[in-house]
Design an enzyme around this catalytic site. Structure first.
Site, PDB file in Angstrom:
ATOM      1  N   CYS A  53     -23.664  55.029 -35.848  1.00  0.00           N
ATOM      2  CA  CYS A  53     -23.813  53.578 -35.731  1.00  0.00           C
ATOM      3  C   CYS A  53     -23.270  53.046 -34.416  1.00  0.00           C
ATOM      4  O   CYS A  53     -23.210  51.847 -34.202  1.00  0.00           O
ATOM      5  CB  CYS A  53     -23.146  52.872 -36.908  1.00  0.00           C
ATOM      6  SG  CYS A  53     -21.410  53.301 -37.115  1.00  0.00           S
ATOM      7  N   GLU A  56     -14.712  58.279 -36.260  1.00  0.00           N
ATOM      8  CA  GLU A  56     -14.480  57.644 -34.970  1.00  0.00           C
ATOM      9  C   GLU A  56     -13.162  58.079 -34.346  1.00  0.00           C
ATOM     10  O   GLU A  56     -12.799  57.681 -33.261  1.00  0.00           O
ATOM     11  CB  GLU A  56     -14.528  56.121 -35.108  1.00  0.00           C
ATOM     12  CG  GLU A  56     -13.692  55.562 -36.238  1.00  0.00           C
ATOM     13  CD  GLU A  56     -13.921  54.068 -36.462  1.00  0.00           C
ATOM     14  OE1 GLU A  56     -14.394  53.386 -35.543  1.00  0.00           O
ATOM     15  OE2 GLU A  56     -13.601  53.583 -37.566  1.00  0.00           O
ATOM     16  N   HIS A 110     -32.293  23.304 -23.182  1.00  0.00           N
ATOM     17  CA  HIS A 110     -33.382  23.260 -24.142  1.00  0.00           C
ATOM     18  C   HIS A 110     -34.647  23.880 -23.584  1.00  0.00           C
ATOM     19  O   HIS A 110     -35.360  24.595 -24.288  1.00  0.00           O
ATOM     20  CB  HIS A 110     -33.699  21.812 -24.519  1.00  0.00           C
ATOM     21  CG  HIS A 110     -32.771  21.274 -25.537  1.00  0.00           C
ATOM     22  ND1 HIS A 110     -32.333  22.008 -26.609  1.00  0.00           N
ATOM     23  CD2 HIS A 110     -32.193  20.062 -25.659  1.00  0.00           C
ATOM     24  CE1 HIS A 110     -31.523  21.270 -27.336  1.00  0.00           C
ATOM     25  NE2 HIS A 110     -31.424  20.089 -26.792  1.00  0.00           N
TER      26      HIS A 110
END
Lengths: 567, 85
Positions: free
Chosen positions: A499, A428, A186
């Site tokens: 991308c 690709e 935390h």
């Protein structure tokens, strides 16, 4: 000294050692269990108010997501099992409330600490935090006021509970170093949200340090120096300046146009794989979504998501992007992903196998469900459809035919959809790159997926440690393929995007700019930096450079040439 | 009874666990989560966290009493919302 980086940032200041005073729990017996149970109840009420205050402070300092920790603390305080057990102990064993609380908490803490999972282990901290709070209210002990300290301090502690962390005064505290904990503690999470440098896992720092020592710390690297020499100090100060400058410069990129030095406009967009990612792209001023991976919708379920379910998600993304382009890739999974309801066969070579568009072209009904959902979402924003893993003209034409069928089905059912939705493909696979001049006539755009393009082109598995050095973005073959695809796209009047990871690599962005790439789609955290690089380079100059670059024979030489020209 | 698989990288962590416990606590009847045969009181945040529900775990949701179907559905929805983030 080196420990674990908890939250990035450079902090320089005086050590302030924070020790929590040990609470002495006395066990005494009493027949007056009703009074003890009442003590517990009153303490609960007090603690409840205190935790509420912590929650409110967290809400304003760090926001909703992180402040949930305190909501969870509030729940522990009222947890029926927890409280029941304590009350039972008081009643059955006739012990005082504080001892009963201590004993039951220890049991729960031990249970969580014994779990294998790091995240679960951290939950023990939550229970400790709440128990201490409750204990202090039962025994009427005042807390160490962590907010009473002078400016410019670095807190040194064994551990910092969420309550401690949220009470840190950002104006006085330059950072903190704790002995315990890991990246998911935390303290680290809160530090990141507070944008305060933090180091965790610094074993035995309490022994090495005295109050008032000067400390210089680098939260990202997990490195700290006690009483640095003036040279060391200068280095830290310099680095801190650089970090602050970089941060501010990037913040300035928000809302700016992406335009090269010589006035060419391109788009910087974000890649997303979930709705959480979407928020980050918007925060970082992405000009669109260049790749929306839809696989998450299909995973971790017993059955396929329905057309309605898919439509709702696609529509949400389209609407949130408010007219900015959203390129949604159709299902791209194979036998390597766990989608049990598709019954994909186990294959020797899943990456060369029955996956993505190949699967969709065989399982037409499944494909059409997604296509219909996309077509319908097309009326709520600027949605574009993209087919992955296209290796031939036949596959592309077949996919387009099925899309037409899906359109016809919607027409017949009188369901509204975007008739003119744009359709593109990922480049690709090398064969697609090579015939990109022909494919360009059949689509509205290309998006180059460099991650897989590199693997297929060099025949390299990037996960294979033995050959990972062959997986390089500087390979002449990759650069030539990219240039070919961009040129072919432009000759046929379509835009070419990228991308893959390469689109966000600072050294390659200028090269891509020079080649004429129209859209750069990266992870949300790279958007601003990508825009920064583009805005600081001249497309014409880079184009000139690229012509020479493409004559170089090896990745090593390509990299050298790029580094040289960028300096 | 309903079943659901947890897909969030963090498993059933603080926020969704709190939401589940919150809503279960409002129910007029018992509510349980079951993982690997271990049953726990869904109204207790400690018990729910104590189950250590991680990514990939399948859990059963059992509610009893009036409107139990509705309670089970609401809990499944909370988890699915987290899964789909």
């Amino acid at each position: 000294m080196k420990a674990i980086g908890g939250a990035e940032g450079i902090g320089i200041g005086k050590a302030y050692i924070y020790q929590k005073s040990e609470i002495n729990i006395e066990k005494y017996k009493t027949d007056n269990f009703l009074e003890e149970i009442d003590k517990l109840k009153k303490a609960q009420e007090k603690s409840k108010k205190e935790i509420e205050i912590l929650y409110m402070k967290a809400l304003s300092d760090v926001g909703e997501e992180e402040s949930q920790i305190f909501k969870a603390h509030g729940m522990i305080l009222e947890d029926p099992e927890f409280i029941d057990r304590i009350q039972k102990k008081i009643k059955d064993e006739r012990v005082c409330a504080s001892w009963a609380l201590d004993s039951v908490s220890k049991d729960f803490i031990a249970m969580f600490e014994s779990m294998d999972n790091e995240y679960m282990k951290e939950r023990a901290t939550d229970i400790k935090d709440v128990s201490s709070n409750l204990q202090r209210n039962i025994l009427n002990i005042k807390t160490n006021d962590i907010s009473l300290m002078e400016k410019g301090v670095i807190i040194i502690a064994k551990d910092l509970s969420p309550s401690d962390t949220i009470l840190l005064d950002k104006n006085k505290v330059e950072g903190f170093i704790v002995e315990k904990g890991g990246k998911t503690s935390h303290a680290a999470i809160l530090a990141r949200s507070l944008e305060m440098p933090a180091i965790v896992g610094a074993n035995s720092i309490m022994n090495d340090i005295s109050d008032g020592d000067i400390i210089a710390m680098d939260g990202a690297e997990g490195v700290y120096v006690i009483n640095p020499s003036s040279n060391e100090l200068d280095e830290f100060l310099e680095n801190r300046e650089k970090l602050i400058e970089e941060k501010n410069r990037l913040k300035h990129m928000i809302g700016k146009k992406t335009q090269s030095l010589d006035g060419y406009n391109v788009k910087v967009e974000g890649n997303i794989g979930s709705l959480d990612d979407l928020e980050k792209v918007i925060e970082n001023d992405g000009e669109g979504i260049g790749l929306f991976r839809t696989e998450f919708l299909f995973m971790g379920r017993n059955a396929m998501p329905s057309e309605e379910e898919q439509f709702i998600v696609y529509r949400e993304v389209a609407e949130k992007m408010m007219g900015k382009p959203v390129v949604i890739r159709t299902l791209d999974v194979g036998g390597d992903k766990d989608i049990s309801y598709f019954e994909m066969p186990e294959e020797m070579n899943p990456f060369l196998g029955y996956r993505a568009i190949r699967f969709c072209l065989k399982e037409v009904e499944i494909f059409k469900v997604q296509l219909r959902a996309l077509l319908r979402a097309g009326n709520y924003g600027n949605v574009k459809i993209m087919f992955p893993m296209i290796s031939s003209m036949e596959e592309l034409l077949e996919a387009k035919d099925i899309l037409e069928e899906a359109k016809e089905e919607l027409r017949r059912a009188d369901i509204a959809f975007n008739e003119n939705i744009e359709v593109g493909i990922m480049i690709e696979i090398p064969s697609a790159a090579i015939i990109s001049d022909l494919l360009a006539k059949e689509v509205d755009f290309f998006s180059i997926g460099t991650n897989d393009l590199m693997q297929y082109t060099y025949a390299v598995d990037r996960m294979n440690d033995n050959i990972s050095s062959l997986y390089t973005s500087y390979h002449p073959a990759l650069l030539r393929l990219i240039k070919t695809v961009i040129d072919n796209g432009h000759k046929n009047g379509i835009k070419v995007a990228m991308c893959g990871q390469v689109a966000g690599e600072p050294r390659l962005i200028p090269v891509l700019l020079g080649m004429g790439l129209d859209e750069f789609s990266t992870s949300s955290s790279s958007i601003l930096r990508t825009r920064d690089v583009i805005n600081n380079n001249s497309k014409k100059d880079m184009l000139e450079f690229v012509e020479k670059l493409l004559e170089l024979p090896s990745a090593v030489e390509v990299e050298k040439a790029i580094i040289k020209i960028l300096n | 009874m309903k079943s659901v698989v947890i897909m969030d990288d963090n498993g059933l962590h603080a926020r969704p666990a709190s939401e589940v416990v919150n809503i279960a606590s409002k129910h007029n009847g018992d509510v349980y989560l079951v993982k690997d045969g271990v049953k726990c009181n869904a109204k207790s945040i400690m018990m729910v966290m104590g189950l250590g529900i991680l990514k990939g775990d399948k859990i059963d949701i059992i509610a009893e009493g009036e409107d139990k179907e509705r309670m089970e559905i609401e809990i499944v929805e909370i988890i699915n919302n987290t899964n789909n983030k």
